[in-house]
Write a protein that holds these residues in place. Sequence first.
Motif, PDB file in Angstrom:
ATOM      1  N   GLU A  89       0.836  -1.210   0.000  1.00 10.16           N
ATOM      2  CA  GLU A  89       0.000   0.000   0.000  1.00 10.16           C
ATOM      3  C   GLU A  89       0.867   1.255   0.000  1.00 10.16           C
ATOM      4  OE1 GLU A  89      -3.598   2.039   2.637  1.00 10.16           O
ATOM      5  OE2 GLU A  89      -2.550   0.261   3.369  1.00 10.16           O
ATOM      6  N   ILE A  90       1.935   1.235   0.787  1.00  5.07           N
ATOM      7  CA  ILE A  90       2.833   2.397   0.854  1.00  5.07           C
ATOM      8  C   ILE A  90       3.545   2.601  -0.467  1.00  5.07           C
ATOM      9  CG2 ILE A  90       4.988   3.247   1.874  1.00  5.07           C
ATOM     10  CD1 ILE A  90       4.074   1.994   4.524  1.00  5.07           C
ATOM     11  N   THR A  91       4.067   1.494  -1.055  1.00  2.00           N
ATOM     12  CA  THR A  91       4.875   1.618  -2.269  1.00  2.00           C
ATOM     13  C   THR A  91       4.042   1.892  -3.519  1.00  2.00           C
ATOM     14  OG1 THR A  91       4.840  -0.801  -2.495  1.00  2.00           O
ATOM     15  CG2 THR A  91       6.754   0.186  -1.410  1.00  2.00           C
ATOM     16  N   THR A  92       2.756   1.540  -3.488  1.00  2.00           N
ATOM     17  CA  THR A  92       1.909   1.787  -4.663  1.00  2.00           C
ATOM     18  C   THR A  92       1.126   3.084  -4.559  1.00  2.00           C
ATOM     19  OG1 THR A  92       0.194   0.382  -3.664  1.00  2.00           O
ATOM     20  CG2 THR A  92       1.675  -0.642  -5.267  1.00  2.00           C
ATOM     21  N   LEU A  93       0.798   3.484  -3.332  1.00  2.00           N
ATOM     22  CA  LEU A  93       0.039   4.726  -3.130  1.00  2.00           C
ATOM     23  C   LEU A  93       0.727   5.585  -2.071  1.00  2.00           C
ATOM     24  CD1 LEU A  93      -3.554   3.226  -3.052  1.00  2.00           C
ATOM     25  CD2 LEU A  93      -2.539   4.545  -4.927  1.00  2.00           C
ATOM     26  N   PRO A  94       1.927   6.116  -2.376  1.00  2.00           N
ATOM     27  CA  PRO A  94       2.638   6.929  -1.386  1.00  2.00           C
ATOM     28  C   PRO A  94       1.902   8.221  -1.090  1.00  2.00           C
ATOM     29  CG  PRO A  94       3.692   7.113  -3.530  1.00  2.00           C
ATOM     30  CD  PRO A  94       2.621   6.057  -3.663  1.00  2.00           C
ATOM     31  N   PRO A  95       1.943   8.688   0.166  1.00  2.00           N
ATOM     32  CA  PRO A  95       1.300   9.965   0.517  1.00  2.00           C
ATOM     33  C   PRO A  95       1.905  11.116  -0.272  1.00  2.00           C
ATOM     34  CG  PRO A  95       1.960   8.735   2.474  1.00  2.00           C
ATOM     35  CD  PRO A  95       2.581   8.045   1.308  1.00  2.00           C
ATOM     36  N   GLN A  96       1.081  11.828  -1.013  1.00  2.00           N
ATOM     37  CA  GLN A  96       1.588  12.890  -1.884  1.00  2.00           C
ATOM     38  C   GLN A  96       2.135  14.077  -1.086  1.00  2.00           C
ATOM     39  OE1 GLN A  96       1.878  12.505  -5.182  1.00  2.00           O
ATOM     40  NE2 GLN A  96       1.092  10.433  -4.850  1.00  2.00           N
ATOM     41  N   SER A  97       1.557  14.325   0.100  1.00  2.00           N
ATOM     42  CA  SER A  97       1.963  15.496   0.883  1.00  2.00           C
ATOM     43  C   SER A  97       3.001  15.162   1.939  1.00  2.00           C
ATOM     44  CB  SER A  97       0.733  16.099   1.564  1.00  2.00           C
ATOM     45  OG  SER A  97       0.141  15.141   2.441  1.00  2.00           O
ATOM     46  N   PHE A  98       3.535  13.953   1.868  1.00  2.00           N
ATOM     47  CA  PHE A  98       4.403  13.496   2.954  1.00  2.00           C
ATOM     48  C   PHE A  98       5.652  14.355   3.116  1.00  2.00           C
ATOM     49  CE2 PHE A  98       8.052  10.983   4.294  1.00  2.00           C
ATOM     50  CZ  PHE A  98       7.637  10.647   5.565  1.00  2.00           C
ATOM     51  N   LEU A  99       6.288  14.697   1.999  1.00  2.00           N
ATOM     52  CA  LEU A  99       7.570  15.397   2.071  1.00  2.00           C
ATOM     53  C   LEU A  99       7.448  16.769   2.725  1.00  2.00           C
ATOM     54  CD1 LEU A  99       9.185  14.480  -1.353  1.00  2.00           C
ATOM     55  CD2 LEU A  99       9.791  13.625   0.903  1.00  2.00           C
ATOM     56  N   THR A 100       6.266  17.327   2.770  1.00  2.00           N
ATOM     57  CA  THR A 100       6.120  18.654   3.366  1.00  2.00           C
ATOM     58  C   THR A 100       5.503  18.617   4.757  1.00  2.00           C
ATOM     59  OG1 THR A 100       3.973  18.903   2.289  1.00  2.00           O
ATOM     60  CG2 THR A 100       5.893  19.756   1.120  1.00  2.00           C
TER      61      THR A 100
END
Length: 290
Positions: A89-100
């Motif tokens: 789930e993490i590798t296919t749908l990574p959180p788009q806002s995670f880096l910020t």
Amino acid sequence: MVRSTKIITFIKIIYQSLINTINHDGIEHAGYLSFLLMLAIFPFLVFFTAIIGTLSSLVDIPLVTTLTNLIINSPWASFIDSLKPRIIEITTLPPQSFLTIAIISAIWTASSIFEGIRTTLNRAYHVKNPPAYLLRRLFSILEFIIVIIILAVAICTLIIIPAMWDFLEKHIVIPDAQIISLIDKDLEVLRSTILYLFSIVFVSYLYYSLPNKKQKFTKILPGAVLVLFCWAAFSKIFKYYISYFPQINMIYGSIAGIIISLLFFYFCSLILIYGAEFNYLVELEFKEKK
């Protein structure tokens, strides 16, 4: 005579490494590392997937897909079945806002495993006065970033080789299908060899950079090779055990999958500690003869 003496010395080092692992509380520290690994694996994957996902969008290379396939097709994937749904789930749908949003928290949590390994390796290498805690944590974060780079390079390498072969196959006429089949087999062997070499580099890097002790890179290679050999042997034994002896499922029931993952991490950590003890004794033996 000289050869037999070397064999006896080698056997003594193997035995004494086991004794030192026990005496330095390696059995207990392996449990500590397995917990940290379970705690750090998901923040690490979220951060790493976000990074290579960003790279994929910039260079138009399917890095995330390769990462997912590496996890699913790993020889050790069966030992983390209970974790795989969340990993995929993490590798296919990574959180788009995670880096910020959560970058600091994820880096701190994921780098905890490096601090735990450093503490254990310092014990194995007889480091008496390690640096202050905050300085060690800073080093752990830097080493975490370096590991991210190493893994990204490894994944890129595993993509580039098949891409080069596909390009050659399309633009160069190879009339014999048997030749193509042989090249495909050689390509798979080459991929496996690259993975093995990167694994040696990764374990060697842990032994070289984490302990607060100056070392030569060549001195830590024996332990790294031994660790990889022991990991491969242990994975086969452990797979046989969980397939034919259902005690874990009977005792732990619905959480058996989590326990199997923890046990796998525990023994892998124990082998890593043993490799450090082995390296220390090999270096000691070399110094005495020198």
